[in-house]
Design an enzyme around this catalytic site. Structure first.
Site, PDB file in Angstrom:
ATOM      1  N   GLY A   1      42.666  36.733  45.118  1.00 27.60           N
ATOM      2  CA  GLY A   1      43.170  38.130  44.415  1.00 27.60           C
ATOM      3  C   GLY A   1      43.522  39.208  45.427  1.00 27.60           C
ATOM      4  O   GLY A   1      43.096  40.559  44.916  1.00 27.60           O
ATOM      5  N   GLY A   2      43.620  38.926  46.770  1.00 25.06           N
ATOM      6  CA  GLY A   2      43.837  39.982  47.814  1.00 25.06           C
ATOM      7  C   GLY A   2      44.876  40.908  47.684  1.00 25.06           C
ATOM      8  O   GLY A   2      44.808  42.084  48.396  1.00 25.06           O
TER       9      GLY A   2
ATOM     10  N   GLY B   1      45.912  42.117  44.713  1.00 25.58           N
ATOM     11  CA  GLY B   1      45.787  42.982  43.400  1.00 25.58           C
ATOM     12  C   GLY B   1      45.176  44.326  43.692  1.00 25.58           C
ATOM     13  O   GLY B   1      45.156  44.934  44.781  1.00 25.58           O
ATOM     14  N   LEU B   2      45.017  44.852  42.643  1.00 22.77           N
ATOM     15  CA  LEU B   2      44.446  46.429  42.524  1.00 22.77           C
ATOM     16  C   LEU B   2      43.246  46.647  43.401  1.00 22.77           C
ATOM     17  O   LEU B   2      43.039  47.437  44.262  1.00 22.77           O
ATOM     18  CB  LEU B   2      44.056  46.832  41.293  1.00 22.77           C
ATOM     19  N   VAL B   3      42.258  45.754  43.207  1.00 21.02           N
ATOM     20  CA  VAL B   3      40.892  45.685  43.914  1.00 21.02           C
ATOM     21  C   VAL B   3      41.193  45.085  45.300  1.00 21.02           C
ATOM     22  O   VAL B   3      40.448  45.708  46.267  1.00 21.02           O
ATOM     23  CB  VAL B   3      39.830  44.972  43.187  1.00 21.02           C
TER      24      VAL B   3
ATOM     25  N   HIS C   1      46.497  47.818  31.911  1.00 18.74           N
ATOM     26  CA  HIS C   1      45.618  48.611  31.331  1.00 18.74           C
ATOM     27  C   HIS C   1      46.062  49.965  31.166  1.00 18.74           C
ATOM     28  O   HIS C   1      47.196  50.524  31.372  1.00 18.74           O
ATOM     29  CB  HIS C   1      44.359  48.815  32.365  1.00 18.74           C
TER      30      HIS C   1
ATOM     31  N   ARG D   1      35.677  55.587  27.885  1.00 12.46           N
ATOM     32  CA  ARG D   1      35.739  54.803  29.041  1.00 12.46           C
ATOM     33  C   ARG D   1      34.931  55.198  30.329  1.00 12.46           C
ATOM     34  O   ARG D   1      35.164  56.605  30.275  1.00 12.46           O
ATOM     35  CB  ARG D   1      37.039  53.975  29.410  1.00 12.46           C
TER      36      ARG D   1
ATOM     37  N   TYR E   1      38.967  36.134  28.052  1.00  8.94           N
ATOM     38  CA  TYR E   1      38.435  36.574  29.196  1.00  8.94           C
ATOM     39  C   TYR E   1      37.086  36.775  29.193  1.00  8.94           C
ATOM     40  O   TYR E   1      36.377  36.473  30.384  1.00  8.94           O
ATOM     41  CB  TYR E   1      39.102  38.015  29.504  1.00  8.94           C
TER      42      TYR E   1
ATOM     43  N   LYS F   1      34.405  34.857  31.796  1.00  7.82           N
ATOM     44  CA  LYS F   1      33.519  35.579  33.011  1.00  7.82           C
ATOM     45  C   LYS F   1      32.293  35.484  32.740  1.00  7.82           C
ATOM     46  O   LYS F   1      31.369  35.527  33.667  1.00  7.82           O
ATOM     47  CB  LYS F   1      34.174  37.097  32.663  1.00  7.82           C
TER      48      LYS F   1
HETATM   49  P1  NAP Z   1      45.156  42.385  39.500  1.00  5.19           P
HETATM   50  O1  NAP Z   1      45.635  43.692  39.976  1.00  5.19           O
HETATM   51  O2  NAP Z   1      45.615  41.847  38.281  1.00  5.19           O
HETATM   52  O3  NAP Z   1      45.169  41.153  40.570  1.00  5.19           O
HETATM   53  C1  NAP Z   1      45.152  40.027  40.455  1.00  5.19           C
HETATM   54  C2  NAP Z   1      44.827  39.213  41.667  1.00  5.19           C
HETATM   55  O4  NAP Z   1      44.776  37.630  41.242  1.00  5.19           O
HETATM   56  C3  NAP Z   1      46.171  39.022  42.317  1.00  5.19           C
HETATM   57  O5  NAP Z   1      45.978  39.031  43.786  1.00  5.19           O
HETATM   58  C4  NAP Z   1      46.824  37.918  41.862  1.00  5.19           C
HETATM   59  O6  NAP Z   1      47.661  37.315  42.935  1.00  5.19           O
HETATM   60  C5  NAP Z   1      45.737  36.930  41.795  1.00  5.19           C
HETATM   61  N1  NAP Z   1      45.903  35.820  40.983  1.00  5.19           N
HETATM   62  C6  NAP Z   1      46.260  35.786  39.814  1.00  5.19           C
HETATM   63  N2  NAP Z   1      46.167  34.464  39.313  1.00  5.19           N
HETATM   64  C7  NAP Z   1      46.254  33.593  40.422  1.00  5.19           C
HETATM   65  C8  NAP Z   1      46.153  32.164  40.383  1.00  5.19           C
HETATM   66  N3  NAP Z   1      46.280  31.260  39.463  1.00  5.19           N
HETATM   67  N4  NAP Z   1      46.012  31.820  41.785  1.00  5.19           N
HETATM   68  C9  NAP Z   1      45.702  32.572  42.721  1.00  5.19           C
HETATM   69  N5  NAP Z   1      45.749  33.902  42.827  1.00  5.19           N
HETATM   70  C10 NAP Z   1      45.858  34.645  41.417  1.00  5.19           C
HETATM   71  O7  NAP Z   1      43.771  42.347  39.395  1.00  5.19           O
HETATM   72  P2  NAP Z   1      42.437  43.443  39.609  1.00  5.19           P
HETATM   73  O8  NAP Z   1      42.468  44.476  38.548  1.00  5.19           O
HETATM   74  O9  NAP Z   1      42.593  43.649  41.085  1.00  5.19           O
HETATM   75  O10 NAP Z   1      41.165  42.796  39.191  1.00  5.19           O
HETATM   76  C11 NAP Z   1      40.280  42.058  40.404  1.00  5.19           C
HETATM   77  C12 NAP Z   1      39.151  41.575  39.561  1.00  5.19           C
HETATM   78  O11 NAP Z   1      38.447  42.594  39.052  1.00  5.19           O
HETATM   79  C13 NAP Z   1      39.122  40.546  38.633  1.00  5.19           C
HETATM   80  O12 NAP Z   1      38.173  39.429  38.697  1.00  5.19           O
HETATM   81  C14 NAP Z   1      39.113  41.234  37.386  1.00  5.19           C
HETATM   82  O13 NAP Z   1      38.570  40.740  36.242  1.00  5.19           O
HETATM   83  C15 NAP Z   1      38.067  42.269  37.839  1.00  5.19           C
HETATM   84  N6  NAP Z   1      37.837  43.599  37.253  1.00  5.19           N
HETATM   85  C16 NAP Z   1      38.978  44.319  36.869  1.00  5.19           C
HETATM   86  C17 NAP Z   1      39.004  45.693  36.262  1.00  5.19           C
HETATM   87  C18 NAP Z   1      40.310  46.412  36.116  1.00  5.19           C
HETATM   88  O14 NAP Z   1      39.998  47.493  35.335  1.00  5.19           O
HETATM   89  N7  NAP Z   1      41.399  46.239  36.590  1.00  5.19           N
HETATM   90  C19 NAP Z   1      37.766  46.143  35.645  1.00  5.19           C
HETATM   91  C20 NAP Z   1      36.720  45.173  35.824  1.00  5.19           C
HETATM   92  C21 NAP Z   1      36.877  44.075  36.493  1.00  5.19           C
HETATM   93  P3  NAP Z   1      49.455  37.713  42.961  1.00  5.19           P
HETATM   94  O15 NAP Z   1      49.447  39.139  43.497  1.00  5.19           O
HETATM   95  O16 NAP Z   1      50.119  37.015  44.049  1.00  5.19           O
HETATM   96  O17 NAP Z   1      49.851  37.398  41.681  1.00  5.19           O
HETATM   97  P1  GDP Z   2      39.664  48.042  27.601  1.00  3.63           P
HETATM   98  O1  GDP Z   2      38.960  48.976  28.351  1.00  3.63           O
HETATM   99  O2  GDP Z   2      39.390  46.660  28.034  1.00  3.63           O
HETATM  100  O3  GDP Z   2      40.020  48.230  25.870  1.00  3.63           O
HETATM  101  O4  GDP Z   2      41.385  48.104  28.504  1.00  3.63           O
HETATM  102  P2  GDP Z   2      42.551  49.081  28.211  1.00  3.63           P
HETATM  103  O5  GDP Z   2      42.526  49.665  29.842  1.00  3.63           O
HETATM  104  O6  GDP Z   2      43.544  48.272  27.797  1.00  3.63           O
HETATM  105  O7  GDP Z   2      42.404  50.322  27.566  1.00  3.63           O
HETATM  106  C1  GDP Z   2      42.585  50.315  26.179  1.00  3.63           C
HETATM  107  C2  GDP Z   2      42.317  51.730  25.536  1.00  3.63           C
HETATM  108  O8  GDP Z   2      43.359  52.626  26.039  1.00  3.63           O
HETATM  109  C3  GDP Z   2      42.508  51.407  24.281  1.00  3.63           C
HETATM  110  O9  GDP Z   2      41.686  52.469  23.457  1.00  3.63           O
HETATM  111  C4  GDP Z   2      43.913  51.577  23.855  1.00  3.63           C
HETATM  112  O10 GDP Z   2      44.252  51.924  22.592  1.00  3.63           O
HETATM  113  C5  GDP Z   2      44.246  52.804  24.789  1.00  3.63           C
HETATM  114  N1  GDP Z   2      45.655  53.048  25.211  1.00  3.63           N
HETATM  115  C6  GDP Z   2      46.373  54.047  24.972  1.00  3.63           C
HETATM  116  N2  GDP Z   2      47.660  53.655  25.501  1.00  3.63           N
HETATM  117  C7  GDP Z   2      47.500  52.827  26.087  1.00  3.63           C
HETATM  118  C8  GDP Z   2      48.519  51.964  27.035  1.00  3.63           C
HETATM  119  O11 GDP Z   2      49.629  52.195  27.184  1.00  3.63           O
HETATM  120  N3  GDP Z   2      48.005  50.708  27.490  1.00  3.63           N
HETATM  121  C9  GDP Z   2      46.785  50.093  27.074  1.00  3.63           C
HETATM  122  N4  GDP Z   2      46.427  49.228  27.680  1.00  3.63           N
HETATM  123  N5  GDP Z   2      45.871  50.936  26.417  1.00  3.63           N
HETATM  124  C10 GDP Z   2      46.380  52.055  26.075  1.00  3.63           C
END
Ligand code: NAP
Ligand code: GDP
Length: 318
Positions: free
Chosen positions: A11-12, A14-16, A182, A212, A139, A143
């Protein structure tokens, strides 16, 4: 000095993953070789494709970020896909890491997988204490199984497989697709489009009342590196901002409005779901190890994220 650690980041792209790459490049270490994977390198849901990646790179360490990830509304409509894809990816990564003798794996859970009905603040001991919120049960259970597998690999084979539990993450390189994003990238994208057309109303989904904790991806990246290099427990560790930094969705929308210089009106579409009201997590365990870690102030991190999107919206994941 020779590179004696080969660190594979799933997941290199992605966002993280992008944030970790930026931090690693800013403070390169001669004994570490880093490999950042995208889904183009192979589908991690497929055992053979995953095995080939490990045979190509011979990692000694793995940061496992790859996952099917999405906001509230995407989770609500795709619970089965979130469950199956994430279970397959996690099982392949952990089992192949075991088979190939990887020294350490750090995987990623999330504060949204904790029980829906719980005491606050949530801590690391509560992951399995009750059902998750129904909006994202697929999800969440996938996890939670990472933590179970980490313990089982440790018990049966002595593996050092651990996990971190970040709160909501945001920053550059997020997913700005309105159907799956998100809340922060979703609201940035929405307001960006409103500012372009000179619109005067910024509509936010839900009541705006949910609370949040948001961590800037670059802060999370620094903490991830500390976990990889220093943290020696199988038990997970919460990587979150302090409890006092929790904000409401309304305050978040106002902050994004400020970063854009938006002068119009913010409205709430209360016909849309709120999801979990709050999931306030304690970072006391992290603070015991790193009492002085400074998180980027929320308004600064939001402004940097908005500025990144303004400069990069054409290449961003829209
Ligand atoms: P992201 O931006 O959606 O990135 C997802 C990454 O996973 C991308 O690099 C994607 O590759 C790769 N991927 C997805 N499906 C795949 C598959 N089938 N095979 C190989 N690679 C695959 O996610 P993120 O937000 O960075 O999240 C990273 C981690 O943090 C995840 O485990 C997530 O559950 C966790 N996390 C995220 C949040 C949040 O708010 N975002 C909060 C808590 C925990 P491509 O770019 O090539 O598609
Ligand atoms: P969560 O923290 O896992 O619930 O993930 P989200 O990042 O999707 O946050 C959701 C919260 O933001 C909820 O209270 C939604 O009602 C609110 N929200 C408001 N506008 C948006 C939007 O455009 N997208 C998402 N994903 N959530 C929104």
């Amino acid at each position: 000095m020779s590179e004696n650690k080969v660190i594979l980041v799933t997941g290199g792209t992605g966002l993280v993953g992008k944030a970790i790459q930026q931090v690693v490049e800013a403070e390169k270490r001669p004994d570490e070789k880093w490999i950042f994977l995208s889904s183009k390198d192979g589908d991690l849901c497929d055992y053979n494709e995953t095995k080939q990646i490990f045979e190509k790179h011979h990692p000694t360490h793995v940061i496992h970020l790859a996952a099917m990830v999405g906001g509230l509304f995407h989770n609500m409509s795709h619970n089965l896909d979130f469950l199956r894809k994430n279970m397959h990816m996690n099982d392949n990564i952990l089992h192949i890491s075991f088979e190939t003798g990887v020294v350490k794996v750090v995987s990623c859970l999330s504060t949204c997988i904790f029980p829906d009905k719980t005491d606050y603040p949530i801590n690391e001991t509560m992951v399995h204490n009750g059902p998750p919120h129904p909006s994202n049960f697929g999800y969440s259970y996938a996890k939670r199984l990472i933590d179970i597998q980490n313990k089982a690999y440790h018990q049966q084979h002595g593996c050092m497989f651990t996990s971190v539990i970040p709160c909501n993450v945001f920053g550059p390189h997020d997913n700005y697709n309105l159907e799956s994003s998100h809340v922060i990238p979703g609201l940035i994208r929405k307001l960006h489009d409103i500012m372009k057309t000179g619109g005067e109303t910024f509509t936010v989904m839900g009541t705006g009342k949910p609370l949040r904790q948001f961590i800037y991806s670059l802060d999370l990246a620094k903490l991830f590196l500390w976990v990889l290099r220093e943290y020696q427990e199988t038990e997970p560790i919460i990587l979150s901002v302090d409890e006092k930094s929790e904000v409401s969705i309304k305050e978040l929308a106002e902050e994004i409005g400020k970063a854009y210089g938006f002068q119009g009106k913010i409205e709430f579409d209360t016909t849309k779901a709120d999801g979990q009201y709050k999931k306030t997590a304690s970072n006391a365990k992290l603070r015991k190890f790193l009492p002085d870690f400074e998180f980027t102030p929320f308004s600064v991190a939001i402004k940097e994220s908005v500025d990144w999107y303004k400069a990069n919206h054409e290449i961003a994941r829209n």
